[in-house]
Design an enzyme around this catalytic site. Structure first.
Site, PDB file in Angstrom:
ATOM      1  N   LYS A 148       0.818  -1.212   0.000  1.00  0.00           N
ATOM      2  CA  LYS A 148       0.000   0.000   0.000  1.00  0.00           C
ATOM      3  C   LYS A 148       0.853   1.263   0.000  1.00  0.00           C
ATOM      4  O   LYS A 148       0.367   2.333  -0.344  1.00  0.00           O
ATOM      5  CB  LYS A 148      -0.984  -0.020   1.168  1.00  0.00           C
ATOM      6  CG  LYS A 148      -2.085  -1.054   0.977  1.00  0.00           C
ATOM      7  CD  LYS A 148      -3.189  -0.959   2.011  1.00  0.00           C
ATOM      8  CE  LYS A 148      -4.330  -1.910   1.695  1.00  0.00           C
ATOM      9  NZ  LYS A 148      -3.986  -3.338   1.896  1.00  0.00           N
TER      10      LYS A 148
HETATM   11  C1  LIG Z   1      -4.596  -4.349   1.111  1.00  0.00           C
HETATM   12  C2  LIG Z   1      -3.876  -5.659   1.044  1.00  0.00           C
HETATM   13  C3  LIG Z   1      -4.229  -6.673   0.124  1.00  0.00           C
HETATM   14  C4  LIG Z   1      -5.433  -6.554  -0.796  1.00  0.00           C
HETATM   15  O1  LIG Z   1      -5.239  -5.611  -1.816  1.00  0.00           O
HETATM   16  P1  LIG Z   1      -6.514  -5.080  -2.643  1.00  0.00           P
HETATM   17  O2  LIG Z   1      -5.956  -4.028  -3.526  1.00  0.00           O
HETATM   18  O3  LIG Z   1      -7.474  -4.539  -1.631  1.00  0.00           O
HETATM   19  O4  LIG Z   1      -7.064  -6.235  -3.386  1.00  0.00           O
HETATM   20  C5  LIG Z   1      -3.470  -7.826   0.079  1.00  0.00           C
HETATM   21  N1  LIG Z   1      -2.421  -8.015   0.913  1.00  0.00           N
HETATM   22  C6  LIG Z   1      -2.048  -7.081   1.821  1.00  0.00           C
HETATM   23  C7  LIG Z   1      -0.905  -7.352   2.720  1.00  0.00           C
HETATM   24  C8  LIG Z   1      -2.743  -5.857   1.902  1.00  0.00           C
HETATM   25  O5  LIG Z   1      -2.371  -4.944   2.837  1.00  0.00           O
END
Ligand SMILES: *Cc1c(COP(=O)(O)O)cnc(C)c1O
Length: 438
Positions: free
Chosen positions: A107
């Site tokens: 993220k």
């Molecule tokens: C947010 C997140 C996801 C999921 O990603 P999306 O874009 O919501 O599908 C997967 N793994 C981790 C570690 C995350 O923080």
């Protein structure tokens, strides 16, 4: 480049407006009016490019009309001052490690770009933007460090007291002076309720420009296409004519949607595996064409626990609501918690690689896809969305080993916690927000 809403009833906007608004006024999600395409000549010029070269080439296609190119180029270099390694762990099998940013999760790619774009647009208007987020952990920390020290922005984070891990709490409470952590005596639902109430409070609206920085923002989506483009270009040098297969651990499907953008732009990507946990509403849609979201169930891959994924409407848009078309590009595979735990162990035994539970879901789904489609022979990339240390208990249980804490994290662990404890009544939050400018 203009952006319109997936609900199609509000007017198209610039990237500036889409970034500052987040959600369109009609409740839809912004999508580009047309996905830009790279010509073969442009792609061959990028073949030996760095990550940041490729990121800039993509960003300018979306933002050139609104952000001067020299500023955009600096902004990209400032966002991505860490590596994005593509680690070979088996035959034609790679893990793209997206956890070398400040909060050790993918993220960071979206949040850092969003932070800088927001700061640039706010400075242009001589405004102060206040980002208000309720978090159960990971999104909030990426936003805290994504906006850390960005002029013309400040972040107010609400997190439930005693309900986030120590590592997460340190990430939430140690960013710069423009990031305010509110530790709420209550649960995550209380935090969300308080934030919602603030967004509709007319008194606050007169005093502050509030935005939400949530994962549907177009300026979080676009930068997530960078690492697909980068990995696919590296693999194209090694496996010419054999486009890459990406396996994506998915929750809200923002990450997968960004991959789709990269493919539509012309980067050498063959197919996607959408890996989910027990929250499998998209997986079921891909099987039968019916979208029936269900209440969220709790699993060991908590960041993927989403019963009704917000980016699904973007996926529908790009495939004209046709599940068969979607299925030609995306295969959905759901993985249970037992399978996830056993995959952490078996992958470690077979390759020596320690993967976090979310990455293990992606790896397991890639293996299942391959055994069902022998002979297709795509080089495969599993997106590793988090550093294993963030889920050290699950790793300890699966392989009986501790994961060493990376240096960057030790720095954050050593910083003093800065948080304001508040109750779960709205007046306390409103009072805090009104005092920000004093
Ligand atoms: C947010 C997140 C996801 C999921 O990603 P999306 O874009 O919501 O599908 C997967 N793994 C981790 C570690 C995350 O923080």
């Amino acid at each position: 480049m203009i952006f319109f809403s997936t609900s199609k009833s509000s007017t198209p906007v610039s990237i500036k407006k889409a970034t500052l608004e987040g959600l369109a006024p009609d409740g839809g999600l912004y999508v580009p009016s047309e996905v830009p395409r790279f010509s073969p000549e442009e792609l061959s010029l990028l073949a030996e490019g760095t990550f940041n070269n490729i990121a800039f080439a993509i960003a300018r296609k979306f933002a050139a009309a609104e952000v001067p190119l020299d500023i955009l180029s600096k902004l990209i270099d400032d966002c991505y001052d860490f590596d994005t390694p593509l680690v070979e762990i088996g035959r034609e099998t790679f893990v793209e490690e997206l956890f070398h940013g400040p909060t050790l999760a993918f993220k960071d790619y979206g949040a850092r770009f969003l932070g800088r774009m927001t700061g640039f647009f706010a400075a242009e208007d001589n405004r102060m933007i206040t980002v208000l987020v309720a978090t159960s952990g990971d999104t909030g920390s990426a936003v805290a460090y994504g906006f850390d020290g960005i002029p013309n922005t400040r972040v107010v984070l609400l997190y439930p007291s005693g309900k986030v891990s120590r590592l997460q709490e340190q990430q939430l409470t140690t960013a710069g002076d423009n990031v305010f952590a509110l530790e709420v005596k209550g649960d995550f639902d209380d935090c969300q309720r308080l934030v919602k109430q603030a967004f509709v409070d007319p008194d606050l609206k007169r005093r502050l420009t509030l935005t939400s920085a949530n994962s549907i923002n177009i300026s979080r989506l676009i930068p997530q296409s960078f690492y697909y483009a980068w990995a696919s270009m590296q693999l194209a040098l090694r496996y010419p004519g054999r486009p890459a297969l990406f396996s994506v651990p998915s929750g809200n499907y923002g990450n997968l949607t960004a991959g789709l953008l990269a493919k539509m732009m012309g980067f050498p990507i063959g197919h996607f595996v959408a890996a989910s946990n027990a929250n499998d509403s998209v997986t079921r849609y891909l099987d039968c064409g019916r979208f029936e979201p269900k209440p969220t169930v709790r699993t060991m891959t908590t960041a993927m626990d989403v019963g009704n994924p917000s980016n699904f409407s973007r996926l529908l848009h790009f495939f004209d609501n046709d599940f068969r078309k979607m299925g030609e590009v995306i295969t959905g595979i759901a993985i249970s918690d037992d399978e996830t735990a056993s995959t952490i162990r078996s992958a470690y035994e077979a390759t020596g690689y320690i993967m976090d539970p979310h990455t293990a879901v992606g790896y397991r789904a890639l293996e299942e896809y391959r055994s069902a489609h022998e002979g297709e022979g795509f080089p495969g990339v599993v997106l590793s969305t988090a550093h294993p240390v963030k889920f050290d208990e699950a790793i300890m249980q699966a392989i009986g080993r501790e994961v060493p804490i990376p240096e960057k994290m030790l720095g954050i662990m050593a910083k003093p916690k800065r948080a304001t404890l508040i109750g779960n009544g709205y007046e306390e939050l409103a009072g805090f927000l009104k005092n920000l400018d004093r």
